[in-house]
Design a protein around this motif. Structure first.
Motif, short mmCIF file in Angstrom:
data_model
loop_
_atom_site.label_atom_id
_atom_site.label_comp_id
_atom_site.label_asym_id
_atom_site.label_seq_id
_atom_site.Cartn_x
_atom_site.Cartn_y
_atom_site.Cartn_z
N VAL A 61 38.18 -76.27 -23.05
CA VAL A 61 37.94 -77.58 -21.99
C VAL A 61 37.77 -77.47 -20.03
O VAL A 61 36.58 -77.10 -19.81
N LEU A 62 38.75 -75.97 -20.35
CA LEU A 62 38.49 -75.59 -18.44
C LEU A 62 37.52 -74.80 -18.03
O LEU A 62 37.01 -74.14 -17.43
N GLY A 63 37.11 -73.90 -18.78
CA GLY A 63 36.41 -72.37 -18.91
C GLY A 63 37.02 -71.32 -17.72
O GLY A 63 36.07 -70.75 -17.66
N MET A 64 38.15 -71.37 -18.10
CA MET A 64 38.97 -70.19 -17.76
C MET A 64 38.38 -68.64 -17.81
O MET A 64 38.02 -68.58 -19.13
N ARG A 65 37.85 -67.52 -17.12
CA ARG A 65 37.45 -66.19 -16.85
C ARG A 65 37.42 -65.81 -15.92
O ARG A 65 37.93 -66.29 -14.96
N ASP A 66 38.30 -64.30 -16.08
CA ASP A 66 37.99 -63.95 -14.98
C ASP A 66 38.13 -62.39 -15.44
O ASP A 66 37.70 -62.26 -16.59
N GLU A 67 37.20 -61.62 -14.41
CA GLU A 67 36.75 -60.73 -14.38
C GLU A 67 36.89 -59.47 -12.92
O GLU A 67 37.52 -59.74 -11.88
N LEU A 68 37.78 -58.38 -14.06
CA LEU A 68 38.12 -57.11 -13.21
C LEU A 68 37.17 -55.84 -12.87
O LEU A 68 36.17 -55.76 -13.78
N ARG A 69 37.82 -55.79 -12.03
CA ARG A 69 37.02 -53.98 -11.86
C ARG A 69 37.95 -52.93 -10.97
O ARG A 69 38.89 -53.75 -10.54
N GLU A 70 37.43 -51.98 -11.10
CA GLU A 70 38.76 -50.89 -11.22
C GLU A 70 38.55 -50.46 -9.83
O GLU A 70 37.56 -49.89 -9.34
N VAL A 71 39.28 -50.14 -7.92
CA VAL A 71 39.49 -49.54 -7.32
C VAL A 71 39.64 -48.97 -7.19
O VAL A 71 39.34 -47.67 -6.41
N ALA A 72 40.79 -48.32 -8.32
CA ALA A 72 41.20 -46.96 -8.24
C ALA A 72 42.26 -47.23 -8.89
O ALA A 72 42.35 -47.76 -10.02
N PRO A 73 42.26 -45.98 -9.66
CA PRO A 73 43.22 -45.68 -10.95
C PRO A 73 44.29 -46.84 -11.12
O PRO A 73 45.20 -45.93 -10.19
N GLY A 74 44.43 -47.25 -11.36
CA GLY A 74 45.93 -47.84 -12.02
C GLY A 74 45.86 -48.92 -10.97
O GLY A 74 46.33 -49.60 -11.50
N VAL A 75 44.88 -49.45 -10.48
CA VAL A 75 44.02 -50.23 -9.54
C VAL A 75 42.94 -51.91 -9.80
O VAL A 75 41.87 -50.95 -9.61
N LEU A 76 43.50 -52.46 -10.29
CA LEU A 76 42.52 -53.82 -11.16
C LEU A 76 41.94 -54.34 -9.86
O LEU A 76 43.28 -54.99 -9.73
N LEU A 77 40.97 -54.95 -8.85
CA LEU A 77 41.00 -56.01 -8.33
C LEU A 77 39.79 -57.23 -9.16
O LEU A 77 38.50 -56.83 -10.41
N GLY A 78 40.88 -58.44 -9.45
CA GLY A 78 39.91 -59.95 -10.68
C GLY A 78 39.59 -60.71 -9.79
O GLY A 78 40.10 -61.24 -8.72
N LEU A 79 38.26 -61.35 -10.40
CA LEU A 79 38.24 -62.78 -9.60
C LEU A 79 38.39 -63.48 -10.78
O LEU A 79 37.90 -63.23 -11.71
N GLY A 80 38.74 -64.50 -10.71
CA GLY A 80 39.49 -65.04 -11.95
C GLY A 80 38.96 -67.27 -11.22
O GLY A 80 38.72 -67.38 -10.14
N GLY A 81 38.29 -67.75 -12.48
CA GLY A 81 37.74 -69.21 -11.91
C GLY A 81 37.67 -69.66 -13.27
O GLY A 81 38.18 -69.56 -14.51
N MET A 82 37.43 -71.14 -13.30
CA MET A 82 36.76 -72.14 -14.00
C MET A 82 35.94 -72.38 -14.64
O MET A 82 35.10 -73.18 -13.27
N ARG A 83 35.01 -72.52 -15.31
CA ARG A 83 33.91 -73.77 -15.12
C ARG A 83 34.06 -74.74 -15.02
O ARG A 83 32.91 -75.16 -14.44
N ALA A 84 35.12 -75.68 -14.80
CA ALA A 84 34.97 -77.02 -15.04
C ALA A 84 34.49 -77.01 -13.63
O ALA A 84 35.29 -78.47 -13.08
N SER A 85 34.70 -76.32 -12.48
CA SER A 85 35.50 -76.15 -11.06
C SER A 85 34.31 -75.65 -10.23
O SER A 85 34.29 -74.85 -9.22
N GLY A 86 33.21 -74.86 -11.58
CA GLY A 86 32.13 -74.08 -10.24
C GLY A 86 31.84 -71.72 -11.46
O GLY A 86 31.36 -71.24 -10.64
N GLY A 87 33.01 -71.99 -11.72
CA GLY A 87 33.22 -70.78 -12.57
C GLY A 87 33.70 -69.43 -11.56
O GLY A 87 33.94 -69.98 -10.83
N VAL A 88 33.52 -68.54 -12.14
CA VAL A 88 33.65 -67.29 -10.95
C VAL A 88 32.48 -67.21 -9.36
O VAL A 88 34.12 -66.76 -8.81
#
Length: 273
Positions: A233-260
């Motif tokens: 329904v809401l279309g949740m999706r997270d997109e992550l990239r690696e800033v350093a070994p063992g550290v991920l930076l993510g952007l989370g969004g939902m399609r219902a409110s504009g996505g990522v």
């Protein structure tokens, strides 16, 4: 067994003037939409000025979302448009304006990324544009290299940060604060971790093109895992990239409110045994 010590430090969630109102229903309907939009925009501008003025303090700008909504509703009541319908319209218009501002706070593609190589640097960021720029400049993690448990923290950046915290820590669980993510041994699936209860809110994990810039990311797709509300329904999706070994930076969004594009940034740090 999960370790009892925390890797990340503990934090407790960081005038339109009107004359005599028209008597014609048709005339009122024609004026309603532009009036609400103008009032919402002016209220958002004033709220931002209040929140960034002298003595506003750290994080005050993010609190301007509530200020804008209250100002808009009060102005409509004061202008003779106090009905349930116009109050709802004011809230919707204010939310729309805030979503647009939250997207604008991502910054442009030319925004320079900050120098940051660990979780402490990420938690110290004060600008959403810096966080997104760093995310843009970072690579996707090595395929399959994200298995295991990760401790998570929302970054309190962007005008909608309080709303993101409310949803994540009170509704997503529900009734239990979000604390991270756990991935299967092969890295193809996972679920979210909470302070109480078992892992839940499942997702499918894979390296895929980002919906924001087209480059590879670790994509967490909730619809693919069969999550009915948050995924389908809401279309949740997270997109992550690696800033350093063992550290991920993510952007989370939902399609219902504009996505990522309308993202809530967060950080994941790999748990150690």
């Amino acid at each position: 067994a999960r370790p009892s010590t925390r890797i990340l430090p503990s934090v407790q969630d960081s005038e339109v003037a009107h004359d005599t109102p028209p008597t014609s229903g048709t005339y009122m309907r024609r004026l309603l939409v532009p009036t609400v939009l103008i009032v919402a925009a002016e209220s958002l501008t004033e709220a931002s000025q209040i929140a960034t003025g002298p003595g506003a303090g750290t994080g005050a700008y993010e609190r301007s979302s509530l200020t804008a909504t209250c100002l808009a509703a009060a102005r409509l009541r004061g202008g003779g448009l106090s009905t349930a319908g116009t109050t709802v319209a004011a809230l919707v218009a204010s939310l729309g304006a805030l979503i647009a501002l939250n997207i604008a706070q991502n910054g442009g593609t030319s925004h320079p990324p900050p120098s940051c190589s660990d979780a402490a640097g990420l938690l110290a960021l004060t600008s959403k544009a810096d966080a997104v720029a760093l995310w843009r400049a970072s690579p996707a993690p090595t395929i399959g290299g994200w298995s295991g448990e990760w401790e998570g923290r929302l970054l309190p950046l962007g005008v909608l940060a309080p709303v993101s915290a409310l949803i994540t820590h009170n509704l997503f669980g529900p009734a239990s604060r979000w604390s991270g993510k756990a991935f299967s041994a092969d890295g193809g699936s996972g679920a979210n971790l909470f302070e109480r209860g078992p892992p839940r809110r499942a997702f499918r994990a894979s390296v895929a093109p980002s919906t924001l810039d087209g480059r590879p990311v670790l994509s967490l797709d909730y619809a693919a895992a069969g999550e009915p509300l948050w995924g389908t329904v809401l279309g949740m999706r997270d997109e992550l990239r690696e800033v350093a070994p063992g550290v991920l930076l993510g952007l989370g969004g939902m399609r219902a409110s504009g996505g990522v594009r309308n993202a809530a940034p967060f950080v994941l740090v790999r748990k150690t045994a």
